[in-house]
Design a protein around this motif. Structure first.
Motif, PDB file in Angstrom:
ATOM      1  N   ALA A 114      33.985   5.373  61.846  1.00  5.04           N
ATOM      2  CA  ALA A 114      32.586   5.044  62.147  1.00  5.04           C
ATOM      3  C   ALA A 114      31.957   6.086  63.060  1.00  5.04           C
ATOM      4  O   ALA A 114      30.825   6.531  62.835  1.00  5.04           O
ATOM      5  N   THR A 145      28.794   8.712  62.264  1.00  6.39           N
ATOM      6  CA  THR A 145      27.593   8.694  63.103  1.00  6.39           C
ATOM      7  C   THR A 145      27.348  10.061  63.722  1.00  6.39           C
ATOM      8  O   THR A 145      26.212  10.553  63.752  1.00  6.39           O
ATOM      9  N   CYS A 203      24.079   5.104  57.935  1.00  4.15           N
ATOM     10  CA  CYS A 203      24.872   3.909  57.665  1.00  4.15           C
ATOM     11  C   CYS A 203      24.224   3.109  56.537  1.00  4.15           C
ATOM     12  O   CYS A 203      23.088   3.391  56.142  1.00  4.15           O
ATOM     13  N   TRP A 228      26.834   3.771  62.392  1.00  4.07           N
ATOM     14  CA  TRP A 228      27.926   3.123  61.672  1.00  4.07           C
ATOM     15  C   TRP A 228      28.692   2.210  62.623  1.00  4.07           C
ATOM     16  O   TRP A 228      28.908   2.539  63.785  1.00  4.07           O
ATOM     17  N   SER A 229      29.106   1.079  62.112  1.00  3.29           N
ATOM     18  CA  SER A 229      29.882   0.138  62.917  1.00  3.29           C
ATOM     19  C   SER A 229      31.261  -0.047  62.305  1.00  3.29           C
ATOM     20  O   SER A 229      31.480   0.244  61.121  1.00  3.29           O
ATOM     21  N   ALA A 264      31.031  -2.363  59.323  1.00  4.14           N
ATOM     22  CA  ALA A 264      30.549  -1.771  58.078  1.00  4.14           C
ATOM     23  C   ALA A 264      31.665  -1.016  57.361  1.00  4.14           C
ATOM     24  O   ALA A 264      31.800  -1.090  56.131  1.00  4.14           O
ATOM     25  N   TYR A 299      27.435   5.125  69.522  1.00  6.45           N
ATOM     26  CA  TYR A 299      26.300   4.220  69.350  1.00  6.45           C
ATOM     27  C   TYR A 299      25.234   4.516  70.401  1.00  6.45           C
ATOM     28  O   TYR A 299      24.043   4.464  70.143  1.00  6.45           O
TER      29      TYR A 299
END
Length: 576
Positions: free
Chosen positions: A219, A223, A229, A246-247, A250, A374
């Protein structure tokens, strides 16, 4: 002799494409055919639209309004007529509802008994109970037929059965619908086709995971490289997600989706009906989605769309994921269930996300864990972890509520609450402006996607989209934090009576168990925002107050009143 005044009740569900007006008309016709020869006239109507028959009367808007009107000694009607008991009663609903009609002395007329129901007549009770059972059986048979048909369509035909296409695919037309009636209405079939850009990202995610990278590592790499995403790649279908980065979730959702093998897979999830309150079965059930075990999945007999990964690689990924799961041993500590009083109510003041409950040192904490990637994508300076103890907040919150409900504060509270409704709320104007800005942001994102599909440089377009998506996320955060717009002027006398009933709430909170307090806070519509640098909590009320008083707080006399918490001296709690 004066005519008997009737209230009419009916119901229609639109999930099977019924026309509400036509259904209401024939139910009214059937009701009038029963009462008019005996001098009856309908003076009030209660008609529920798009409400399943399985929902109890107390949770159907119009049926609930009818039950409330029964309590009114000045009601306009003397009796109630139902044109179709099949649509009104389901299962044991008749047995739970008819005693109210008897208690308030309001006759209930149905065509099946040729007039009013006589509670002393065993045949009447038997007929109505049979209709409730038939109604439940009919619904169950429809569910079985639909599920069996969908299972066959997925397995034999490999048909796409609706919903959002998985990331990596897009929907394309597959010809007219095979059902002649739907085809005549212009309905079309659809199938999955590869999305050139997103399908390459999916293939890379599988390859990276098989190469040893973890979910967080994948992730954060995506990112960092500016790859959009899933929710940012297709924001029109993912308005519920911020689409900033992106997590881990996901990435896991992609790695566990078997449709990337090219096969159509159905029945991964099911809908279970569970009791809302095990101590009051009359409240009925609510529907919850739950995952089915893999042996319940329905796979198509042959590939139905272009694959992105091989079935062997997919199975290898599932084995690797399973091996990383929780494995219990004799030394594994089994934790007892803990209750968090502020569950789903507390947000982080830095990033706006909900804080998660965590049990530490024999007491509840709340944590916001924010990966560095993030933070970069959101353009915020966020510590890796933000912690706050529950016991630092709840005593101050109870004191805050106590000040609101003291008898000497009610008059001032009422003045502020009623005065807030005198004119258009400034928040409503700002809300409209933010919504227009969001629509413009969506239009720009659509242009960027079109440029990407037309062959523009992916790196440049990704930068544009990342910048625009960040701007859109900020607009959404500002919109969420606005107080709800209020349109109807509140009646001061009704507010005064309801607020005085709330005096007992303070005593209830002081003596209640944590699980009980959690329900009360949720019913009040509280939303708390914690600002760690100031060690303060901002108290607000969520805009959706439809459920207030429906279950927990009603036990202490709470009425469903909007803006109840808007009159306190200060919405800030100092927990330092």
């Amino acid at each position: 002799m004066s005519a008997t005044r009737f209230a009419f009740y009916g119901r229609v569900s639109t999930e099977d494409n019924q026309d509400p007006e036509s259904s209401r008309a024939w139910q009214l016709t059937r009701s009038r055919a029963l009462i008019e020869p005996r001098g009856g006239v309908i003076v009030a109507e209660f008609f529920d639209v798009d409400k399943s028959r399985s929902i109890p009367w107390q949770r159907r808007p119009q049926a609930s309004a009818l039950l409330t009107e029964l309590r009114n000694p000045d009601r306009d009607f003397q009796a109630v007529v139902i044109g179709e008991p099949h649509r009104a009663f389901y299962g044991n609903q008749y047995g739970l509802t008819f005693p109210l009609f008897e208690h308030f002395g309001v006759p209930l007329w149905v065509p099946e008994v040729g007039g009013p129901i006589d509670s002393s007549n065993e045949a009447h009770d038997l007929v109505m109970s049979v209709f409730g059972g038939m109604s439940k059986g009919e619904r169950n048979r429809i569910k079985i037929r639909v599920r069996t048909a969908m299972s066959a369509q997925a397995q034999v035909e490999g048909r796409f059965l609706g919903g959002r296409p998985p990331y990596g695919y897009r929907l394309v037309d597959a010809g007219p619908h095979p059902n002649p009636a739907k085809a005549a209405d212009g309905r079309r079939m659809h199938r999955l086709e590869l999305d050139p850009f997103a399908s390459a990202v999916v293939a890379r995610i599988f390859a990276d995971f098989l190469a040893g990278y973890g979910l967080f590592a994948i992730a954060e790499r995506l990112t960092r490289e500016g790859i959009l995403c899933p929710s940012a790649h297709d924001p029109a279908r993912n308005r519920h997600s911020s689409g900033v980065a992106w997590s881990k979730g996901a990435v896991r959702a992609i790695l566990t989706n078997p449709r990337y093998t090219g096969y159509q897979v159905w029945n991964r999830q099911r809908k279970d009906e569970v009791l809302i309150d095990i101590d009051d079965v009359g409240l009925g059930h609510t529907t919850k989605l739950r995952w089915n075990p893999q042996d319940k999945w329905i796979w198509s007999d042959a590939p139905a769309h272009p694959p992105i990964v091989s079935r062997e690689d997919f199975e290898a990924v599932q084995e690797a994921l399973a091996s990383r799961g929780h494995r219990y041993t004799d030394k594994t500590v089994r934790r007892s269930r803990h209750y968090y009083q502020l569950r789903s109510l507390l947000r982080c003041g830095i990033c706006g996300r909900r804080m998660q409950g965590e049990w530490n040192n024999e007491m509840p904490y709340y944590r916001c864990r924010f990966p560095q990637e993030y933070a970069l994508a959101n353009h915020v300076t966020h510590p890796r972890n933000v912690y706050v103890r529950e016991r630092d907040i709840t005593p101050k919150l109870e004191q805050w509520l106590a000040r609101l409900f003291t008898p000497w504060n009610i008059e001032r509270t009422l003045d502020q609450m009623v005065g807030a409704h005198g004119g258009p709320a400034p928040a409503a104007q700002e809300s409209e402006l933010l919504k227009r800005q969001l629509a413009e942001s969506d239009r720009k994102l659509g242009q960027h996607r079109a440029a990407l599909e037309a062959g523009a440089d992916p790196v440049i377009v990704a930068g544009w989209m990342r910048e625009e998506q960040s701007h859109r996320s900020e607009l959404e955060r500002r919109l969420r934090r606005l107080p709800a717009a209020r349109s109807a002027r509140m009646d001061r006398d009704a507010l005064a009576a309801s607020l005085r009933k709330l005096g007992d709430l303070v005593d209830v909170l002081r003596d209640a168990r944590p699980s009980r307090k959690a329900k009360i806070y949720a019913e009040l519509g509280l939303e708390l925002t914690y600002y760690p640098s100031q060690r303060k909590v901002l108290v607000a009320v969520t805009s959706n107050q439809d459920s207030i008083g429906s279950e927990c707080v009603s036990e202490v006399g709470l009425e469903p009143i909007d803006y109840l918490l808007g009159s306190c001296d200060s919405p800030w709690l100092d927990i330092s």
